[in-house]
Design an enzyme around this catalytic site. Structure first.
Site: not given
Length: 376
Positions: A128, A226
């Site tokens: 990530d 998000y």
């Protein structure tokens, strides 16, 4: 298999691989070619790569002969137009912001992996790049704000009088926001945090900050960490609560972004007008429009005494550690693509499929395919 590392364009100080990772790839049968001075701005000289087993090669050879080409940012147009069909490119290409280039790469039969698009799952944590780089961004954002702020951050009690601690507001408690909280608290500031996800309240409080709650937020549990679009009624309540905190804040760090869309405006002109002169805002969402009404990417704007710093590439200002973390992300991702020293694209793997943007002449990312700017 040959992995080629390009030198980044001016303004980007990081490098895709560091010598330690080059050495590990060599043990797996991967030959690494490095463009001259590719790691110099990150304090990794050519000699360190040669000692790790890499070969220094000019960019022209890397572009033509490497099986997989690594660059953090999109290479310049002249470079990518010289890459033969069938080659693989890997980096952080922000495909939603660069959809026209992605379409051209598809037309040129290039395979593209953009690591900012891989699924943000437990299995993909070691790859990530958004998290590894956001951690640095949150840390550096606070230091940048402290350097730009005209007063102390911690409380001081002296014979000449007492100085109250700075009040810091952080909008968004993702990876960058949480690191910003921790850093601001270490520097002695009083910290308040706003996030649309109630689930982060416990983490925020465990770091010593106060969590600002606004009821009625849309469920963001499936958004991969998000922010998501909110209702107009929620946005109104959100702005009212943020406005209350903004008016008494000395430093604001904003981090809110929505994948594939313009960053939401969280700080309006009216809110800015209520801030005290000398306050500082560091906007980490500047590349996608910013979270304030006056943010400009890669620029510092002063609005009625309020300093607004737009910078979405703060990790580049700490290139040595940023490159080290990024290179480890790349190494872990390559474990899915390299088998016995050969490049094998296994699209049945959800991470490989999720990170792929172009392949076999088409845009493979479904969300990008639906974007108006992409020619199908």
């Amino acid at each position: 298999m040959i992995a080629g590392v390009l030198k980044e364009q001016p303004g980007e100080n990081r490098v895709s691989l560091v010598p330690d990772i080059v050495k590990q790839l060599g043990k797996q049968g991967v030959t690494v070619w490095i463009e001259p001075d590719a790691g110099t701005r990150a304090y990794y000289p050519d000699e360190s790569y040669v000692q790790a087993g890499a070969v220094i090669k000019p960019a022209t050879e890397i572009l033509q002969q490497a099986d997989i080409i690594l660059s953090i940012q999109i290479p310049d147009e002249q470079s990518w137009k010289s890459i033969p069909a069938g080659k693989v490119l890997t980096g952080i290409y922000q495909p939603f912001s660069n959809s026209a280039i992605m379409q051209q790469w598809a037309d040129r039969q290039l395979t593209t992996f953009s690591l900012d698009s891989i699924p943000r799952t437990t299995r993909a944590q070691s790859m990530d790049v958004l998290s590894s780089q956001a951690n640095i961004a949150g840390y550096k954002a606070v230091l940048l704000a402290a350097w730009s702020y005209s007063r102390y951050l911690p409380m001081f009690m002296t014979a000449a009088g007492s100085i109250a601690p700075a009040k810091v507001l952080i909008l968004g408690a993702g990876v960058a926001g949480l690191q910003a909280i921790a850093t601001a608290r270490r520097l002695g500031a009083v910290v308040e945090v706003f996030d649309t996800r109630p689930a982060v309240k416990e983490e925020v409080m465990s770091l010593g900050a106060r969590f600002i709650e606004v009821e009625g937020a849309a469920d963001a549990s499936a958004a991969g960490g998000y922010a998501v679009e909110q209702t107009e009624a929620y946005k109104q309540r959100q702005q009212e609560r943020i406005a209350e905190s903004i008016a008494k804040s000395d430093i604001v760090i904003t981090t809110a972004q929505i994948p594939g869309k313009k960053a939401p405006i969280l700080i309006t002109e009216e809110m800015l007008d209520r801030m005290r002169p000398g306050a500082v805002i560091v906007d980490l969402a500047a590349a996608t429009g910013g979270n304030t009404a006056f943010t400009e990417n890669n620029r510092t704007v002063v609005h009625k005494g309020i300093t607004i710093i737009g910078d979405s590439n703060l990790p580049s200002s700490m290139p040595s550690d940023a490159s080290k973390l990024y290179a480890k992300n790349i190494f872990n991702f390559l474990q899915l693509l390299v088998k016995d020293g050969d490049l094998v694209l296994n699209f049945s793997d959800d991470i490989v499929q999720g990170g792929c943007i172009t392949h076999s002449g088409v845009i493979t990312n479904e969300r990008l395919r639906q974007a108006d700017s992409v020619k199908l």
